[in-house]
Design a protein around this motif. Structure first.
Motif, PDB file in Angstrom:
ATOM      1  N   ARG A 104       0.830  -1.213   0.000  1.00  9.30           N
ATOM      2  CA  ARG A 104       0.000   0.000   0.000  1.00  9.30           C
ATOM      3  C   ARG A 104       0.858   1.254   0.000  1.00  9.30           C
ATOM      4  O   ARG A 104       1.710   1.429   0.867  1.00  9.30           O
ATOM      5  N   PRO A 105       0.634   2.170  -0.955  1.00  5.10           N
ATOM      6  CA  PRO A 105       1.373   3.433  -0.983  1.00  5.10           C
ATOM      7  C   PRO A 105       0.703   4.499  -0.108  1.00  5.10           C
ATOM      8  O   PRO A 105      -0.525   4.520   0.032  1.00  5.10           O
ATOM      9  N   PHE A 106       1.518   5.376   0.463  1.00  6.74           N
ATOM     10  CA  PHE A 106       1.037   6.468   1.295  1.00  6.74           C
ATOM     11  C   PHE A 106       1.868   7.716   1.012  1.00  6.74           C
ATOM     12  O   PHE A 106       2.961   7.635   0.456  1.00  6.74           O
ATOM     13  N   VAL A 107       1.370   8.862   1.446  1.00  4.51           N
ATOM     14  CA  VAL A 107       2.114  10.120   1.373  1.00  4.51           C
ATOM     15  C   VAL A 107       1.922  10.840   2.701  1.00  4.51           C
ATOM     16  O   VAL A 107       0.805  10.897   3.228  1.00  4.51           O
ATOM     17  N   THR A 108       3.005  11.371   3.242  1.00  2.00           N
ATOM     18  CA  THR A 108       2.910  12.230   4.417  1.00  2.00           C
ATOM     19  C   THR A 108       3.484  13.583   4.033  1.00  2.00           C
ATOM     20  O   THR A 108       4.503  13.658   3.341  1.00  2.00           O
ATOM     21  N   LYS A 109       2.799  14.646   4.456  1.00  2.00           N
ATOM     22  CA  LYS A 109       3.199  15.995   4.070  1.00  2.00           C
ATOM     23  C   LYS A 109       3.488  16.834   5.305  1.00  2.00           C
ATOM     24  O   LYS A 109       2.671  16.874   6.230  1.00  2.00           O
ATOM     25  N   ALA A 110       4.639  17.490   5.276  1.00  2.00           N
ATOM     26  CA  ALA A 110       5.002  18.389   6.373  1.00  2.00           C
ATOM     27  C   ALA A 110       4.156  19.657   6.285  1.00  2.00           C
ATOM     28  O   ALA A 110       3.703  20.040   5.212  1.00  2.00           O
ATOM     29  N   LYS A 111       3.991  20.285   7.410  1.00  2.00           N
ATOM     30  CA  LYS A 111       3.189  21.504   7.454  1.00  2.00           C
ATOM     31  C   LYS A 111       4.052  22.753   7.622  1.00  2.00           C
ATOM     32  O   LYS A 111       3.544  23.827   7.896  1.00  2.00           O
ATOM     33  N   MET A 112       5.366  22.624   7.485  1.00  2.15           N
ATOM     34  CA  MET A 112       6.257  23.765   7.621  1.00  2.15           C
ATOM     35  C   MET A 112       6.700  24.244   6.244  1.00  2.15           C
ATOM     36  O   MET A 112       7.324  23.497   5.490  1.00  2.15           O
ATOM     37  N   ALA A 113       6.363  25.484   5.925  1.00  7.28           N
ATOM     38  CA  ALA A 113       6.767  26.074   4.651  1.00  7.28           C
ATOM     39  C   ALA A 113       8.155  26.696   4.800  1.00  7.28           C
ATOM     40  O   ALA A 113       8.599  27.002   5.910  1.00  7.28           O
ATOM     41  N   TYR A 114       8.834  26.869   3.684  1.00  7.75           N
ATOM     42  CA  TYR A 114      10.164  27.466   3.670  1.00  7.75           C
ATOM     43  C   TYR A 114      10.197  28.604   2.660  1.00  7.75           C
ATOM     44  O   TYR A 114       9.608  28.499   1.584  1.00  7.75           O
ATOM     45  N   ARG A 115      10.905  29.648   3.015  1.00  6.41           N
ATOM     46  CA  ARG A 115      11.085  30.792   2.128  1.00  6.41           C
ATOM     47  C   ARG A 115      12.581  31.071   2.022  1.00  6.41           C
ATOM     48  O   ARG A 115      13.277  31.141   3.036  1.00  6.41           O
ATOM     49  N   PHE A 116      13.064  31.207   0.808  1.00  8.24           N
ATOM     50  CA  PHE A 116      14.474  31.454   0.550  1.00  8.24           C
ATOM     51  C   PHE A 116      14.598  32.856  -0.039  1.00  8.24           C
ATOM     52  O   PHE A 116      14.151  33.109  -1.156  1.00  8.24           O
ATOM     53  N   LEU A 117      15.180  33.753   0.729  1.00  9.54           N
ATOM     54  CA  LEU A 117      15.252  35.140   0.308  1.00  9.54           C
ATOM     55  C   LEU A 117      16.281  35.312  -0.813  1.00  9.54           C
ATOM     56  O   LEU A 117      17.235  34.554  -0.932  1.00  9.54           O
ATOM     57  N   THR A 118      16.104  36.354  -1.598  1.00  9.69           N
ATOM     58  CA  THR A 118      17.025  36.662  -2.674  1.00  9.69           C
ATOM     59  C   THR A 118      18.387  37.052  -2.115  1.00  9.69           C
ATOM     60  O   THR A 118      18.489  37.564  -1.009  1.00  9.69           O
ATOM     61  N   THR A 119      19.422  36.785  -2.872  1.00 14.56           N
ATOM     62  CA  THR A 119      20.763  37.228  -2.482  1.00 14.56           C
ATOM     63  C   THR A 119      21.100  38.535  -3.173  1.00 14.56           C
ATOM     64  O   THR A 119      22.203  39.037  -3.056  1.00 14.56           O
ATOM     65  N   ASN A 120      20.139  39.078  -3.910  1.00 13.37           N
ATOM     66  CA  ASN A 120      20.348  40.314  -4.636  1.00 13.37           C
ATOM     67  C   ASN A 120      20.274  41.496  -3.662  1.00 13.37           C
ATOM     68  O   ASN A 120      19.292  41.677  -2.968  1.00 13.37           O
ATOM     69  N   CYS A 121      21.326  42.275  -3.595  1.00 12.96           N
ATOM     70  CA  CYS A 121      21.348  43.462  -2.746  1.00 12.96           C
ATOM     71  C   CYS A 121      21.001  44.673  -3.587  1.00 12.96           C
ATOM     72  O   CYS A 121      21.490  44.842  -4.688  1.00 12.96           O
ATOM     73  N   VAL A 122      20.166  45.501  -3.046  1.00 11.74           N
ATOM     74  CA  VAL A 122      19.747  46.706  -3.763  1.00 11.74           C
ATOM     75  C   VAL A 122      20.378  47.908  -3.070  1.00 11.74           C
ATOM     76  O   VAL A 122      20.201  48.109  -1.868  1.00 11.74           O
ATOM     77  N   ASN A 123      21.141  48.696  -3.800  1.00 13.19           N
ATOM     78  CA  ASN A 123      21.705  49.932  -3.261  1.00 13.19           C
ATOM     79  C   ASN A 123      20.682  51.041  -3.406  1.00 13.19           C
ATOM     80  O   ASN A 123      20.101  51.229  -4.463  1.00 13.19           O
TER      81      ASN A 123
END
Length: 124
Positions: A104-123
């Motif tokens: 039997r196949p199953f799926v478990t999903k985490a409830k924690m989202a992730y955000r990866f900020l840009t490395t672009n610096c704005v002067n």
């Protein structure tokens, strides 16, 4: 990024694959299973890459696909992710793990989202 899975049933499970949910500008590079032995610390946000504990755990990693977890067993699921374009922000609604118990196949999903900020610096 990662999470901890524990098999609470009476049957072993086989970890089949992992994927990112609703990912934007990030991709999954590799998926690892890191076994957790009794009384062993799991990988958490406080586990720094250069700590001896984290290095010892990382040395025991296995490819996720096909890794078997016994009943009552616990495993760290660690995903290596890459931001596709470092000038743009990336995100994912979290990780998901496909596994099987018997046939039997199953799926478990985490409830924690992730955000990866840009490395672009704005002067300004």
């Amino acid at each position: 990024m990662g999470d901890v899975l524990t098999v609470s049933g009476t049957t072993a499970v086989s970890l089949d694959s992992a994927y990112l949910q609703d990912e934007r500008n990030v991709r999954l590079e590799a998926a690892w299973a890191v076994p957790v032995e009794p009384k062993q610390t799991v990988v958490t946000m406080g586990s720094l890459e250069d700590s001896s504990m984290a290095q010892g755990l990382w040395a025991s990693k296995h490819p996720l696909a096909g890794y078997e977890v016994q009943p009552g067993g616990t495993v760290n699921v660690i995903l290596e992710v890459e931001v596709v374009d470092p000038l743009l922000e990336g995100s994912t609604a979290g990780m998901a793990v496909e596994y099987s118990s018997g046939s039997r196949p199953f799926v478990t999903k985490a409830k924690m989202a992730y955000r990866f900020l840009t490395t672009n610096c704005v002067n300004r």
